[in-house]
Motif scaffolding. Structure first.
Motif, PDB file in Angstrom:
ATOM      1  N   ILE A  11       0.823  -1.211   0.000  1.00  0.00           N
ATOM      2  CA  ILE A  11       0.000   0.000   0.000  1.00  0.00           C
ATOM      3  C   ILE A  11       0.857   1.261   0.000  1.00  0.00           C
ATOM      4  O   ILE A  11       0.478   2.287  -0.559  1.00  0.00           O
ATOM      5  N   ARG A  12       1.997   1.210   0.609  1.00  0.00           N
ATOM      6  CA  ARG A  12       2.845   2.404   0.748  1.00  0.00           C
ATOM      7  C   ARG A  12       3.533   2.733  -0.563  1.00  0.00           C
ATOM      8  O   ARG A  12       3.991   1.851  -1.275  1.00  0.00           O
ATOM      9  N   GLU A  13       3.636   4.048  -0.840  1.00  0.00           N
ATOM     10  CA  GLU A  13       4.216   4.462  -2.121  1.00  0.00           C
ATOM     11  C   GLU A  13       5.146   5.670  -2.038  1.00  0.00           C
ATOM     12  O   GLU A  13       5.591   6.161  -3.064  1.00  0.00           O
ATOM     13  N   ASN A  14       5.469   6.154  -0.834  1.00  0.00           N
ATOM     14  CA  ASN A  14       6.249   7.389  -0.716  1.00  0.00           C
ATOM     15  C   ASN A  14       7.412   7.290   0.272  1.00  0.00           C
ATOM     16  O   ASN A  14       7.511   8.105   1.189  1.00  0.00           O
ATOM     17  N   PRO A  15       8.330   6.345   0.090  1.00  0.00           N
ATOM     18  CA  PRO A  15       9.411   6.222   1.072  1.00  0.00           C
ATOM     19  C   PRO A  15      10.319   7.453   1.139  1.00  0.00           C
ATOM     20  O   PRO A  15      10.908   7.724   2.189  1.00  0.00           O
ATOM     21  N   ASP A  16      10.403   8.207   0.054  1.00  0.00           N
ATOM     22  CA  ASP A  16      11.306   9.368   0.010  1.00  0.00           C
ATOM     23  C   ASP A  16      10.594  10.697   0.217  1.00  0.00           C
ATOM     24  O   ASP A  16      11.214  11.751   0.093  1.00  0.00           O
ATOM     25  N   LYS A  17       9.294  10.654   0.533  1.00  0.00           N
ATOM     26  CA  LYS A  17       8.527  11.900   0.692  1.00  0.00           C
ATOM     27  C   LYS A  17       7.971  12.065   2.104  1.00  0.00           C
ATOM     28  O   LYS A  17       7.093  12.886   2.333  1.00  0.00           O
ATOM     29  N   ARG A  18       8.481  11.321   3.059  1.00  0.00           N
ATOM     30  CA  ARG A  18       7.871  11.365   4.393  1.00  0.00           C
ATOM     31  C   ARG A  18       8.005  12.731   5.050  1.00  0.00           C
ATOM     32  O   ARG A  18       7.043  13.228   5.633  1.00  0.00           O
ATOM     33  N   GLU A  19       9.146  13.368   4.944  1.00  0.00           N
ATOM     34  CA  GLU A  19       9.310  14.712   5.533  1.00  0.00           C
ATOM     35  C   GLU A  19       8.418  15.722   4.818  1.00  0.00           C
ATOM     36  O   GLU A  19       7.800  16.576   5.455  1.00  0.00           O
ATOM     37  N   HIS A  20       8.359  15.623   3.496  1.00  0.00           N
ATOM     38  CA  HIS A  20       7.483  16.510   2.726  1.00  0.00           C
ATOM     39  C   HIS A  20       6.028  16.341   3.160  1.00  0.00           C
ATOM     40  O   HIS A  20       5.318  17.330   3.398  1.00  0.00           O
ATOM     41  N   LEU A  21       5.564  15.094   3.263  1.00  0.00           N
ATOM     42  CA  LEU A  21       4.182  14.846   3.662  1.00  0.00           C
ATOM     43  C   LEU A  21       3.928  15.307   5.093  1.00  0.00           C
ATOM     44  O   LEU A  21       2.872  15.878   5.391  1.00  0.00           O
TER      45      LEU A  21
END
Length: 180
Positions: A124-134
């Motif tokens: 389900i997860r798709e944003n391992p490199d966007k966690r700080e942005h999110l």
């Protein structure tokens, strides 16, 4: 009903924390509806799916609000802000009805989990490199809607302790129920 939302980017411990808090206070913990919905799809999700998720999140909130007394605490594993950011990040829009629903169905407090624990893959997860942005997106949305929140750090039991402390110092009156 006193709705407390556990929010944050992917793989930041939201589900674990939601159910640890529910168990600690012997109250209801509501699972993340988006995860349940997306896991059942046999195809990529669409904008219509995200709309369905938001509408069902609202329906669950309304149902619990009718069933719970005004002082009863309920922990939600995510809610509408995450769905709004999902719309904005993936589709570059936010339906006006969602904006209005966020204003109407506001939790009493949000525990915003920082991504200070390792990202763990699942389908389900798709944003391992966007966690700080999110995380920053959620932070800005909570400020925009004037929803009280606090960032939560810590690994394991420390995260639970920090969350209980955050609820206490932010005036969320909680009487620990005896287990039934």
């Amino acid at each position: 009903m006193k709705a407390v939302v556990v929010s944050g980017p992917e793989s930041s411990g939201k589900t674990t924390l939601t159910f640890e808090l529910a168990e600690y206070f012997s109250v209801t913990g509501v699972p993340e509806y988006a995860r349940c919905y997306i896991e059942r799809l046999n195809r990529p999700y669409t904008i219509a799916d995200v709309e369905t998720i938001a509408k069902r999140q609202i329906a669950i909130f309304k149902l619990l609000k009718r069933r719970k007394n005004s002082d009863e605490l309920v922990f939600f594993d995510t809610f509408l802000i995450i769905t709004k950011v999902w719309f904005q990040e993936v589709y570059k829009l936010c339906p006006i009805w969602l904006h209005l629903a966020i204003k109407e169905f506001t939790p009493v407090f949000v525990l915003l989990c920082n991504p200070d624990i390792p990202w763990i893959y699942d389908k389900i997860r798709e944003n391992p490199d966007k966690r700080e942005h999110l995380l920053n997106c959620y932070h800005q949305e909570f400020e925009y809607y004037n929803i009280d929140f606090q960032h939560i750090n810590g690994v394991g039991h420390e995260r639970l302790v920090n969350s209980v402390h955050a609820l206490f110092i932010n005036g969320i009156k909680i009487e620990k129920n005896e287990p039934t």
